[in-house]
Design a protein around this motif. Structure first.
Motif, PDB file in Angstrom:
ATOM      1  N   HIS A 168       9.644 -20.248   8.892  1.00 13.84           N
ATOM      2  CA  HIS A 168       8.880 -21.498   9.009  1.00 13.84           C
ATOM      3  C   HIS A 168       9.426 -22.336  10.169  1.00 13.84           C
ATOM      4  CE1 HIS A 168       6.998 -25.322   8.002  1.00 13.84           C
ATOM      5  NE2 HIS A 168       6.237 -24.671   7.137  1.00 13.84           N
ATOM      6  N   PRO A 169       8.544 -22.853  11.029  1.00 14.90           N
ATOM      7  CA  PRO A 169       9.021 -23.591  12.216  1.00 14.90           C
ATOM      8  C   PRO A 169       9.828 -24.843  11.899  1.00 14.90           C
ATOM      9  CG  PRO A 169       6.630 -23.792  11.951  1.00 14.90           C
ATOM     10  CD  PRO A 169       7.076 -22.722  11.014  1.00 14.90           C
ATOM     11  N   LYS A 170       9.680 -25.386  10.690  1.00 18.11           N
ATOM     12  CA  LYS A 170      10.440 -26.584  10.320  1.00 18.11           C
ATOM     13  C   LYS A 170      11.670 -26.256   9.468  1.00 18.11           C
ATOM     14  CE  LYS A 170       6.538 -29.812  10.471  1.00 18.11           C
ATOM     15  NZ  LYS A 170       5.748 -30.818   9.712  1.00 18.11           N
ATOM     16  N   ARG A 171      11.942 -24.985   9.282  1.00 20.74           N
ATOM     17  CA  ARG A 171      13.090 -24.608   8.447  1.00 20.74           C
ATOM     18  C   ARG A 171      14.386 -25.048   9.128  1.00 20.74           C
ATOM     19  NH1 ARG A 171      13.756 -21.613   3.990  1.00 20.74           N
ATOM     20  NH2 ARG A 171      15.781 -20.627   3.638  1.00 20.74           N
ATOM     21  N   PRO A 172      15.332 -25.621   8.367  1.00 20.76           N
ATOM     22  CA  PRO A 172      16.583 -26.085   8.981  1.00 20.76           C
ATOM     23  C   PRO A 172      17.417 -24.930   9.530  1.00 20.76           C
ATOM     24  CG  PRO A 172      16.656 -26.277   6.582  1.00 20.76           C
ATOM     25  CD  PRO A 172      15.256 -25.945   6.935  1.00 20.76           C
ATOM     26  N   GLU A 205      16.969 -23.424  -3.363  1.00 19.76           N
ATOM     27  CA  GLU A 205      16.398 -24.394  -2.435  1.00 19.76           C
ATOM     28  C   GLU A 205      15.582 -25.418  -3.227  1.00 19.76           C
ATOM     29  OE1 GLU A 205      14.279 -22.786   0.884  1.00 19.76           O
ATOM     30  OE2 GLU A 205      15.636 -21.075   1.110  1.00 19.76           O
ATOM     31  N   PRO A 206      15.292 -26.565  -2.633  1.00 17.68           N
ATOM     32  CA  PRO A 206      14.393 -27.518  -3.294  1.00 17.68           C
ATOM     33  C   PRO A 206      13.059 -26.848  -3.627  1.00 17.68           C
ATOM     34  CG  PRO A 206      15.475 -28.538  -1.413  1.00 17.68           C
ATOM     35  CD  PRO A 206      15.829 -27.085  -1.364  1.00 17.68           C
ATOM     36  N   PRO A 207      12.323 -27.347  -4.606  1.00 16.63           N
ATOM     37  CA  PRO A 207      11.109 -26.669  -5.083  1.00 16.63           C
ATOM     38  C   PRO A 207      10.109 -26.310  -3.991  1.00 16.63           C
ATOM     39  CG  PRO A 207      11.690 -28.467  -6.558  1.00 16.63           C
ATOM     40  CD  PRO A 207      12.641 -28.550  -5.402  1.00 16.63           C
ATOM     41  N   ALA A 208       9.942 -27.172  -2.984  1.00 17.55           N
ATOM     42  CA  ALA A 208       8.967 -26.899  -1.930  1.00 17.55           C
ATOM     43  C   ALA A 208       9.558 -26.108  -0.767  1.00 17.55           C
ATOM     44  CB  ALA A 208       8.367 -28.209  -1.410  1.00 17.55           C
ATOM     45  N   GLY A 209      10.840 -25.775  -0.848  1.00 16.94           N
ATOM     46  CA  GLY A 209      11.488 -25.046   0.243  1.00 16.94           C
ATOM     47  C   GLY A 209      12.400 -25.946   1.047  1.00 16.94           C
ATOM     48  N   ALA A 210      13.351 -25.327   1.751  1.00 13.81           N
ATOM     49  CA  ALA A 210      14.329 -26.097   2.530  1.00 13.81           C
ATOM     50  C   ALA A 210      13.670 -26.915   3.624  1.00 13.81           C
ATOM     51  CB  ALA A 210      15.364 -25.144   3.133  1.00 13.81           C
ATOM     52  N   HIS A 211      12.550 -26.435   4.160  1.00 11.45           N
ATOM     53  CA  HIS A 211      11.890 -27.148   5.263  1.00 11.45           C
ATOM     54  C   HIS A 211      11.246 -28.464   4.814  1.00 11.45           C
ATOM     55  CE1 HIS A 211       8.871 -24.626   3.325  1.00 11.45           C
ATOM     56  NE2 HIS A 211       7.949 -25.451   3.778  1.00 11.45           N
ATOM     57  N   GLU A 212      11.024 -28.607   3.505  1.00 13.76           N
ATOM     58  CA  GLU A 212      10.423 -29.831   2.997  1.00 13.76           C
ATOM     59  C   GLU A 212      11.463 -30.857   2.552  1.00 13.76           C
ATOM     60  OE1 GLU A 212       7.414 -30.764   3.068  1.00 13.76           O
ATOM     61  OE2 GLU A 212       6.351 -28.934   3.619  1.00 13.76           O
ATOM     62  N   ALA A 217      18.450 -29.397   0.450  1.00 10.87           N
ATOM     63  CA  ALA A 217      18.923 -28.036   0.704  1.00 10.87           C
ATOM     64  C   ALA A 217      20.376 -28.037   1.152  1.00 10.87           C
ATOM     65  CB  ALA A 217      18.038 -27.362   1.748  1.00 10.87           C
ATOM     66  N   ALA A 218      20.736 -28.999   2.001  1.00 11.11           N
ATOM     67  CA  ALA A 218      22.113 -29.088   2.489  1.00 11.11           C
ATOM     68  C   ALA A 218      23.081 -29.391   1.351  1.00 11.11           C
ATOM     69  CB  ALA A 218      22.208 -30.161   3.571  1.00 11.11           C
ATOM     70  N   GLU A 219      22.670 -30.239   0.418  1.00 15.19           N
ATOM     71  CA  GLU A 219      23.553 -30.570  -0.708  1.00 15.19           C
ATOM     72  C   GLU A 219      23.774 -29.359  -1.605  1.00 15.19           C
ATOM     73  OE1 GLU A 219      26.238 -32.813  -2.443  1.00 15.19           O
ATOM     74  OE2 GLU A 219      25.032 -33.512  -0.737  1.00 15.19           O
ATOM     75  N   LEU A 220      22.721 -28.577  -1.832  1.00  7.70           N
ATOM     76  CA  LEU A 220      22.856 -27.370  -2.642  1.00  7.70           C
ATOM     77  C   LEU A 220      23.766 -26.350  -1.948  1.00  7.70           C
ATOM     78  CD1 LEU A 220      19.133 -27.051  -3.773  1.00  7.70           C
ATOM     79  CD2 LEU A 220      21.080 -27.507  -5.268  1.00  7.70           C
ATOM     80  N   LEU A 221      23.626 -26.229  -0.643  1.00  8.28           N
ATOM     81  CA  LEU A 221      24.473 -25.310   0.114  1.00  8.28           C
ATOM     82  C   LEU A 221      25.921 -25.785   0.122  1.00  8.28           C
ATOM     83  CD1 LEU A 221      24.946 -22.880   1.892  1.00  8.28           C
ATOM     84  CD2 LEU A 221      24.036 -24.170   3.836  1.00  8.28           C
ATOM     85  N   LYS A 222      26.124 -27.076   0.245  1.00  8.77           N
ATOM     86  CA  LYS A 222      27.481 -27.630   0.245  1.00  8.77           C
ATOM     87  C   LYS A 222      28.189 -27.314  -1.073  1.00  8.77           C
ATOM     88  CE  LYS A 222      29.971 -31.920   1.277  1.00  8.77           C
ATOM     89  NZ  LYS A 222      29.817 -33.357   1.651  1.00  8.77           N
TER      90      LYS A 222
END
Length: 289
Positions: free
Chosen positions: A33-37, A234-241, A246-251
């Motif tokens: 996805h083009p907006k994916r972090p 990832e958050p329910p709508a995906g990391a790009h949303e 997403a960063a907090e879950l990864l941390k």
């Protein structure tokens, strides 16, 4: 003249045909996805005092791989990650996240620094594959990746790798020899891109969705086969949303991994890494001839 209704009185209503569900291909689309972090998006949100280091001290710098020193909860770490761009200009600068030999050699230089100063290494994998151009081959692309595989297996510090988007073949594996290998929920990790696989196996790159399903490249598949250690939700709508979420879950996942590995000695870390990869691919059943 008025259009006739699709269904005459007394007929069973026609139900539109739906394309069969293909979760693997859907994951691939989300990973791209083009907006994916990307790596630097996570670095900005998870770490403090990030200082980027450049160059391989042999040829030059490779913007497709970023790395440097940082703090995670006030503890020093070394970060290395593959970096894509936003838009055409940045993607050209970052070579669409496809590293060249100098990128892998820069990564190795930083890993050796981390080993010297006893700092954990965190790698972020997000590439469609290593750059296959003539210039990369002339400078030893295969050798650079192979040396990374060998040297990463010998590091006496904790190594944690996370596939945050595309985990394309040896290009991703060149940063992936780790004590703990995680994948984000909507990432993929594969020996080949679905389009390339379809072109070889089915003689049609348009069969990429079919190839994606056959390759078993999603986080759930790889966790089932024991090829990764865990899946980072990832958050329910995906990391790009929701990049912050997403960063907090990864941390949280990185904290947990480093806490588990911090009690191991240098030799134990090396043995743990070696044993982990030796177990992969062992699908033979005991008791069979």
């Amino acid at each position: 003249m008025a259009d006739e209704p699709e269904n005459q009185p007394g007929e069973t209503p026609k139900v539109p045909e739906q394309a069969p569900s293909n979760p693997a291909w859907e994951r691939v689309q989300l990973a791209r996805h083009p907006k994916r972090p990307h790596t630097l998006d996570y670095v900005q949100r998870i770490f403090t005092d990030f200082t980027e280091l450049h160059g391989d001290r042999a040829y030059g710098d490779d913007p497709a791989i970023v790395g440097g020193m940082a703090l995670l909860d006030a503890k020093p770490v070394v970060i290395i990650g593959q970096q894509k761009g936003r838009g055409t200009k940045q993607n050209l600068q970052r070579n669409f996240g496809m590293p060249k030999p100098e990128g892998y050699r820069k990564a190795l230089r930083l890993m050796r620094l981390a080993d010297k100063f006893h700092r954990p290494i965190l790698t972020f994998l997000d590439t469609p594959g290593a750059y296959p151009g003539i210039d990369a081959e002339e400078r030893g692309q295969a050798e650079a990746i192979a040396v990374n595989l060998r040297e990463m297996s010998r590091l006496g510090v904790p190594v944690v790798a996370v596939v945050i988007g595309e985990g394309g073949s040896g290009g991703a594996l060149g940063l992936g020899i780790a004590n703990r290998v995680y994948m984000l929920e909507n990432a993929y990790y594969s020996v080949i891109a679905p389009e390339s696989c379809a072109a070889i196996i089915y003689r049609d790159s348009g069969q990429a969705a079919r190839a994606a399903e056959a390759l078993r490249m999603t986080a759930g598949d790889l966790k089932h086969f024991g090829l990764i250690d865990d899946i980072v939700p990832e958050p329910p709508a995906g990391a790009h949303e929701d990049v912050d979420g997403a960063a907090e879950l990864l941390k949280d996942a990185l904290r947990k991994a480093l806490a588990e590995l911090s009690t191991l000695s240098a030799q134990q870390l090396i043995d743990d890494r070696y044993d982990k990869f030796r177990r992969m691919g062992n699908f033979f059943l005991q008791g069979t001839s």
